[in-house]
Design a protein around this motif. Structure first.
Motif, PDB file in Angstrom:
ATOM      1  N   LEU A 109     127.658 -39.871  99.910  1.00 26.77           N
ATOM      2  CA  LEU A 109     126.704 -40.661  99.133  1.00 26.77           C
ATOM      3  C   LEU A 109     125.333 -40.589  99.791  1.00 26.77           C
ATOM      4  N   TYR A 110     125.301 -40.717 101.117  1.00 22.87           N
ATOM      5  CA  TYR A 110     124.067 -40.544 101.892  1.00 22.87           C
ATOM      6  C   TYR A 110     124.255 -39.381 102.844  1.00 22.87           C
ATOM      7  N   ASN A 111     123.343 -38.432 102.804  1.00 24.86           N
ATOM      8  CA  ASN A 111     123.388 -37.274 103.680  1.00 24.86           C
ATOM      9  C   ASN A 111     122.429 -37.509 104.842  1.00 24.86           C
ATOM     10  N   CYS A 112     122.984 -37.558 106.046  1.00 19.95           N
ATOM     11  CA  CYS A 112     122.232 -37.882 107.250  1.00 19.95           C
ATOM     12  C   CYS A 112     122.231 -36.678 108.180  1.00 19.95           C
ATOM     13  N   ALA A 113     121.060 -36.239 108.583  1.00 20.05           N
ATOM     14  CA  ALA A 113     120.967 -35.027 109.390  1.00 20.05           C
ATOM     15  C   ALA A 113     121.508 -35.222 110.800  1.00 20.05           C
ATOM     16  N   ASN A 123     123.077 -38.548 112.109  1.00 19.29           N
ATOM     17  CA  ASN A 123     123.588 -39.909 112.231  1.00 19.29           C
ATOM     18  C   ASN A 123     124.627 -39.972 113.350  1.00 19.29           C
ATOM     19  N   PRO A 124     124.412 -40.814 114.368  1.00 19.41           N
ATOM     20  CA  PRO A 124     125.398 -40.889 115.454  1.00 19.41           C
ATOM     21  C   PRO A 124     126.761 -41.393 115.001  1.00 19.41           C
ATOM     22  N   ALA A 125     126.838 -41.983 113.800  1.00 21.83           N
ATOM     23  CA  ALA A 125     128.135 -42.423 113.277  1.00 21.83           C
ATOM     24  C   ALA A 125     129.000 -41.254 112.826  1.00 21.83           C
ATOM     25  N   PRO A 129     133.633 -46.916 106.632  1.00 18.07           N
ATOM     26  CA  PRO A 129     132.319 -47.557 106.721  1.00 18.07           C
ATOM     27  C   PRO A 129     131.475 -46.886 107.806  1.00 18.07           C
ATOM     28  N   ARG A 130     130.231 -46.657 107.513  1.00 18.40           N
ATOM     29  CA  ARG A 130     129.323 -46.115 108.517  1.00 18.40           C
ATOM     30  C   ARG A 130     127.931 -46.684 108.297  1.00 18.40           C
ATOM     31  N   THR A 131     127.201 -46.827 109.347  1.00 12.97           N
ATOM     32  CA  THR A 131     125.833 -47.334 109.285  1.00 12.97           C
ATOM     33  C   THR A 131     124.898 -46.193 108.909  1.00 12.97           C
ATOM     34  N   VAL A 132     123.986 -46.466 107.954  1.00  8.89           N
ATOM     35  CA  VAL A 132     123.002 -45.469 107.535  1.00  8.89           C
ATOM     36  C   VAL A 132     121.624 -46.116 107.549  1.00  8.89           C
ATOM     37  N   ASP A 133     120.589 -45.286 107.437  1.00  7.03           N
ATOM     38  CA  ASP A 133     119.220 -45.803 107.385  1.00  7.03           C
ATOM     39  C   ASP A 133     118.404 -44.946 106.437  1.00  7.03           C
ATOM     40  N   PRO A 147     118.665 -48.599 103.042  1.00  6.74           N
ATOM     41  CA  PRO A 147     120.132 -48.638 103.031  1.00  6.74           C
ATOM     42  C   PRO A 147     120.646 -48.992 104.419  1.00  6.74           C
ATOM     43  N   THR A 148     121.761 -49.685 104.463  1.00  3.52           N
ATOM     44  CA  THR A 148     122.311 -50.097 105.761  1.00  3.52           C
ATOM     45  C   THR A 148     123.749 -49.654 105.979  1.00  3.52           C
ATOM     46  N   GLU A 149     124.522 -49.516 104.892  1.00  2.00           N
ATOM     47  CA  GLU A 149     125.930 -49.186 105.039  1.00  2.00           C
ATOM     48  C   GLU A 149     126.377 -48.260 103.918  1.00  2.00           C
ATOM     49  N   ASP A 150     127.230 -47.338 104.258  1.00  2.00           N
ATOM     50  CA  ASP A 150     127.863 -46.430 103.297  1.00  2.00           C
ATOM     51  C   ASP A 150     129.371 -46.530 103.492  1.00  2.00           C
TER      52      ASP A 150
END
Length: 559
Positions: free
Chosen positions: A289-293, A295-297, A357-361, A341-344
């Protein structure tokens, strides 16, 4: 979602290799092959990228030359690490497993946000909002809201078959009488192959095939979208925003509602190469849903996968836009400020059951919605408020449009009524799958009409998936009204930048609510808690409505 200019299937004889023996360090093969999508380095030759894939133990089965993206099949256990180190490769991501069909497959329904809410409710009597030729037009509050009716834009511009809207979705039921007059069969394509993991065994399909033709929609979602854009005025069903526009099926979605990278990229580049004027994208690209380059999660492998999705999608969006395609996308249904956004909790959603669950920004991107040059559309209900489910955000919301809201008018008799949603055509097989045609408990969200001895169906649904096609329809009217002859493909064309400017400038301003933090009452029957959303910005531009609610009449009358 023939041999295409930017998308081709590589002949098996040319790509066949002896798996496990073609490159140094290749581990013993798995018994089950896997598929990957591999992004070529933009500065490298395609032949060098293919050689790197071959040396890592892979076989290219599909390739998009415009973007430099290939679907690769392999049995090599360490294919990902082997190919990722090659200079000619920019990224690699898992595509799907091959040949697994669990007994209890799970399907993701993109549009049924409130499936529990309507059993046994009576339909209220309401005055006609849009009296017209088509029998269901009296419940099309959405068209009345954007002045797409006989008292509005229909009098001046109804679109043209020379203007083409590509529906990148689950397909289009081309024979539906509220679709057929405007369906462009010649250009329609299916870029997908059914996946047993999520779509079920192929022998369960009505056509008994894993490769569906380009004129069916077993998911129902794409047909609903297409009807909103361009259902004809033919005394059947409803009328669309642009009832004479050409509709092109660019299927990139699985029957189950998943949209993977290679089909979406192929659909976008096909649109650019074949004179499509507008595309509607009511989806996000799976599995993230969120693509993070970075993300430490996420694990390093997951980070690399998301970087590949971002890079390939941006290349495809830029290609389509440079070739005259106006890009319109739904903002999504998570009731989230996309600027914060805070959570995915939905990713990765493939294979099913992998979510965590993972934290996103805000460094993370929901694609294609947050891609370059994309018009992001939020949803409003019949009262005009931002729909409870609709995502929003000052950075992401360009315009808003009717998407329906089953929970609109709280505390009144209109609450949770079918008519609060958007009525549009759908396929019979999708209604059976959803249980809406159960004789023992038929859904009051379905309408039907007998045409030439056969029963056809329309369904009430809500979502930003329903809002986006209203904006795409207005964009098609803009091209029809103000476009110029297309010397390359025929028909008409208009620069996407101009289309976007007219779409925004003619939208009707809606200010933020007061107080600016709007509280949505809970809906216990749907297990939806109280929700809050804070609107930022001015009456002319804000995070709930963007530049305002799109307006078809204004778009065709003022330039």
């Amino acid at each position: 979602m023939a041999v295409l200019a930017a998308h081709r299937t590589v002949p098996a004889a040319a790509a066949l290799i002896a798996l496990g023996t073609c490159g140094a360090g290749i581990a013993a093969a798995n018994t089950t092959p896997k598929e990957y999508v591999v992004l070529y380095d933009s500065g490298a030759r395609a032949s060098a990228a293919r050689a790197a894939i071959r040396d890592a133990g892979g076989r290219v089965v599909r390739e998009n030359d415009a973007v430099g993206l290939a679907t690769v099949r392999t049995k090599a256990r360490n294919f990902r690490s082997a190919v990722a180190g090659a200079r000619a490769i920019d990224g690699v991501a898992t595509n799907r497993a091959i040949g697994r069909a669990p007994a209890d497959r799970r399907k993701r329904d993109l549009i049924d946000l409130d499936a529990k809410s309507d059993a046994g409710r009576a339909q209220p009597l309401r005055p006609p909002l849009n009296p017209a030729m088509d029998p269901f037009s009296t419940v099309q509050w959405d068209m009345a809201m954007i002045d797409a009716d006989f008292s509005g834009s229909y009098r001046y511009e109804q679109g043209s078959h020379d203007v083409l809207v590509g529906v990148i979705d689950t397909g289009i039921e081309a024979n539906h009488p509220d679709i057929a007059p405007n369906f462009n069969r010649e250009l329609s394509r299916n870029f997908t192959v059914d996946d047993p993991v999520i779509d079920g065994p192929c022998e369960e399909d009505p056509d008994q095939s894993c490769e569906d033709p380009a004129d069916v929609d077993e998911g129902g979602h794409g047909t609903h979208v297409a009807g909103t854009i361009g259902a004809p005025l033919n005394q059947i069903g409803i009328g669309g925003v642009a009832p004479r526009v050409g509709l092109v099926n660019l299927r990139a979605g699985q029957d189950s509602g998943f949209f993977f990278l290679q089909p979406t990229v192929d659909a976008l580049t096909f649109a650019g190469n074949n004179g499509i004027d507008v595309v509607n994208m009511s989806f996000y690209t799976d599995p993230w849903l969120y693509n993070c380059a970075s993300n430490p999660a996420d694990s390093p492998t997951e980070q690399a996968q998301q970087r590949t999705v971002i890079a390939a999608t941006q290349r495809a969006l830029r290609f389509a836009r440079r070739h005259g395609v106006t890009l319109v996308s739904a903002l999504g249904n998570e009731s989230t400020d996309l600027g914060n956004p805070t959570e995915d909790t939905l990713s990765p959603d493939y294979p099913p059951g992998s979510e965590r669950p993972r934290t996103v920004d805000n460094e993370c991107l929901s694609l294609p919605t947050e891609g370059e040059g994309v018009v992001g559309v939020s949803a409003v209900g019949p009262s005009g408020r931002k729909a409870w489910y609709s995502n929003y955000g000052v950075e992401q919301t360009d315009v808003s449009a009717p998407g329906g809201d089953a929970l609109d008018f709280p505390g009144t008799s209109a609450y949770s009524q079918p008519e609060n949603r958007i009525l549009s055509p759908t396929s019979e097989v999708s209604l059976i799958e959803r249980g809406f045609l159960d004789p023992a408990e038929p859904s009051n969200r379905v309408r039907s009409e007998v045409v030439d001895g056969k029963t056809w169906y329309w369904v009430y649904d809500n979502g930003t998936s329903m809002a986006s096609p209203h904006a795409a329809g207005v964009a098609a009217l803009i091209v029809s009204r103000w476009g110029r002859p297309d010397a390359v493909h025929g028909g008409r064309t208009l620069r996407p930048r101009t289309v976007e400017r007219l779409l925004s400038r003619t939208a009707l301003d809606v200010p933020c609510p007061e107080p600016r933090t709007y509280v949505y009452p809970p809906a216990p029957e749907l297990e939806i808690p109280e929700l809050q959303a804070t609107c930022e910005g001015s009456p002319a531009f804000n995070g709930f409505y963007g530049h305002g609610i799109v307006n078809a009449l204004g778009a065709v009358m003022r330039r």
